[in-house]
Design a protein around this motif. Structure first.
Motif, PDB file in Angstrom:
ATOM      1  N   UNK A   1       0.858  -1.184   0.000  1.00  0.00           N
ATOM      2  CA  UNK A   1       0.000   0.000   0.000  1.00  0.00           C
ATOM      3  C   UNK A   1       0.894   1.235   0.000  1.00  0.00           C
ATOM      4  N   UNK A   2       0.795   2.057  -1.068  1.00  0.00           N
ATOM      5  CA  UNK A   2       1.731   3.184  -1.161  1.00  0.00           C
ATOM      6  C   UNK A   2       1.459   4.277  -0.134  1.00  0.00           C
ATOM      7  N   UNK A   3       0.359   4.193   0.603  1.00  0.00           N
ATOM      8  CA  UNK A   3       0.103   5.174   1.667  1.00  0.00           C
ATOM      9  C   UNK A   3       0.944   4.894   2.907  1.00  0.00           C
ATOM     10  N   UNK A   4       1.400   3.661   3.065  1.00  0.00           N
ATOM     11  CA  UNK A   4       2.089   3.295   4.307  1.00  0.00           C
ATOM     12  C   UNK A   4       3.376   2.504   4.096  1.00  0.00           C
ATOM     13  N   UNK A   5       3.588   1.910   2.934  1.00  0.00           N
ATOM     14  CA  UNK A   5       4.742   1.043   2.717  1.00  0.00           C
ATOM     15  C   UNK A   5       6.045   1.836   2.691  1.00  0.00           C
ATOM     16  N   UNK A   6       7.035   1.359   3.425  1.00  0.00           N
ATOM     17  CA  UNK A   6       8.341   2.014   3.490  1.00  0.00           C
ATOM     18  C   UNK A   6       9.352   1.247   2.643  1.00  0.00           C
ATOM     19  N   UNK A   7      10.261   1.988   2.019  1.00  0.00           N
ATOM     20  CA  UNK A   7      11.383   1.373   1.319  1.00  0.00           C
ATOM     21  C   UNK A   7      12.666   2.025   1.822  1.00  0.00           C
ATOM     22  N   UNK A   8      13.776   1.356   1.589  1.00  0.00           N
ATOM     23  CA  UNK A   8      15.052   1.828   2.132  1.00  0.00           C
ATOM     24  C   UNK A   8      15.578   3.031   1.357  1.00  0.00           C
ATOM     25  N   UNK A   9      16.298   3.882   2.060  1.00  0.00           N
ATOM     26  CA  UNK A   9      16.966   5.011   1.429  1.00  0.00           C
ATOM     27  C   UNK A   9      16.116   6.262   1.375  1.00  0.00           C
ATOM     28  N   UNK A  10      16.718   7.326   0.852  1.00  0.00           N
ATOM     29  CA  UNK A  10      16.016   8.603   0.686  1.00  0.00           C
ATOM     30  C   UNK A  10      15.960   8.968  -0.792  1.00  0.00           C
ATOM     31  N   UNK A  11      15.057   9.884  -1.116  1.00  0.00           N
ATOM     32  CA  UNK A  11      14.774  10.227  -2.501  1.00  0.00           C
ATOM     33  C   UNK A  11      14.728  11.745  -2.660  1.00  0.00           C
ATOM     34  N   UNK A  12      15.085  12.196  -3.852  1.00  0.00           N
ATOM     35  CA  UNK A  12      14.990  13.622  -4.168  1.00  0.00           C
ATOM     36  C   UNK A  12      13.575  14.005  -4.562  1.00  0.00           C
ATOM     37  N   UNK A  13      12.824  13.048  -5.132  1.00  0.00           N
ATOM     38  CA  UNK A  13      11.453  13.315  -5.538  1.00  0.00           C
ATOM     39  C   UNK A  13      10.624  12.051  -5.376  1.00  0.00           C
ATOM     40  N   UNK A  14       9.404  12.235  -4.875  1.00  0.00           N
ATOM     41  CA  UNK A  14       8.387  11.180  -4.852  1.00  0.00           C
ATOM     42  C   UNK A  14       7.206  11.716  -5.633  1.00  0.00           C
ATOM     43  N   UNK A  15       6.477  10.837  -6.302  1.00  0.00           N
ATOM     44  CA  UNK A  15       5.410  11.351  -7.153  1.00  0.00           C
ATOM     45  C   UNK A  15       4.268  10.359  -7.335  1.00  0.00           C
ATOM     46  N   UNK A  16       3.102  10.932  -7.606  1.00  0.00           N
ATOM     47  CA  UNK A  16       1.856  10.225  -7.918  1.00  0.00           C
ATOM     48  C   UNK A  16       1.277  10.863  -9.174  1.00  0.00           C
ATOM     49  N   UNK A  17       0.938  10.068 -10.186  1.00  0.00           N
ATOM     50  CA  UNK A  17       0.423  10.622 -11.438  1.00  0.00           C
ATOM     51  C   UNK A  17      -0.958  10.063 -11.767  1.00  0.00           C
ATOM     52  N   UNK A  18      -1.604  10.704 -12.757  1.00  0.00           N
ATOM     53  CA  UNK A  18      -2.832  10.168 -13.368  1.00  0.00           C
ATOM     54  C   UNK A  18      -3.922   9.854 -12.339  1.00  0.00           C
TER      55      UNK A  18
END
Length: 246
Positions: A94-111
């Motif tokens: 579930x992308x509302x709560x699922x965690x993945x390792x590391x950090x990101x410069x941008x996160x995004x949701x489209x369409x």
């Protein structure tokens, strides 16, 4: 009944790219990838609701490391079959709560994918989850429709979005809860099928408040990926929020 893949199981995944072919056109994908690549810079990108990789794959081809989260195993399986898909980092959840390792410069949701979260709480959780993955100064980007409620006269709760020879699509709205559903009726070979998918529509100002709760602030808002100014007549928006919290 909804299977383990939610509303995007094998029957939908098998024909998803063909049914949304206009969204795969270069003049649609190109501007989105350009914006996201610029925001990613030398960093990584996280796509929430990665689906079959419409944006993630061309973004990775630009040299951006992309990780995707999606609940649908069937959609992700289609992504893995495409060139470059097998090498991409992908997480089922579930992308509302699922965690993945590391950090990101941008996160995004489209369409309109933010609307697949059918409660306000889930949408708030999504903003917090996105912010938690961002490096300081990183950005969260959402592309979503502006609710088209002006087309609803008093007493009506239904708006058609497609009327064709063998397919009819229409949305139903509950103005009290902001719940909506998209309904698809198709007739092929003398046989009919019906599919309904629930959503929750959300206003730009409401998204801004969700961002503030997640310690992000609005950086930019356009009508589309090409930077058309957002106005009261805009039927969609691309919004960019910047992480401000530590």
């Amino acid at each position: 009944m909804v299977d383990d893949d939610g509303y995007f199981g094998e029957p939908v995944a098998a024909s998803y790219d063909d049914s949304s072919v206009e969204m795969f056109a270069p003049d649609v994908v190109g501007p989105a990838v350009e914006v996201l690549a610029e925001l990613a810079g030398d960093g990584r990108a996280l796509e929430l609701g990665v689906g079959t990789g419409r944006i993630a794959l061309p973004l990775s081809q630009r040299g951006v490391e992309v990780h995707g989260i999606d609940m649908s195993r069937a959609m992700v399986a289609r992504l893995r079959e495409k060139p470059g898909g097998a090498a991409m980092g992908l997480t089922i959840g579930d992308f509302a709560t699922t965690k993945v390792a590391g950090t990101f410069s941008v996160a995004y949701l489209v369409f309109n994918t933010i609307m697949n979260l059918t409660s306000q709480d889930a949408q708030v959780d999504c903003f917090r989850n996105a912010a938690g993955h961002l490096a300081p100064g990183g950005c969260f980007v959402v592309e979503v429709m502006v609710p088209d409620l002006r087309r609803l006269p008093p007493g009506q709760n239904t708006v058609p979005f497609h009327v064709g020879d063998n397919r009819v699509g229409f949305d139903t709205y509950d103005l009290a809860t902001q719940a909506m559903s998209s309904h698809h009726v198709k007739v092929e070979g003398g046989r009919g099928s019906f599919r309904s998918i629930p959503f929750r529509y959300v206003w730009p100002s409401e998204l801004d408040l969700m961002a503030r709760l997640a310690e992000m602030r609005l950086r930019a808002r356009w009508e589309d990926w090409t930077g058309t100014p957002f106005s009261g007549e805009s039927r969609s928006h691309v919004s960019v929020w910047e992480r401000t919290g530590a």
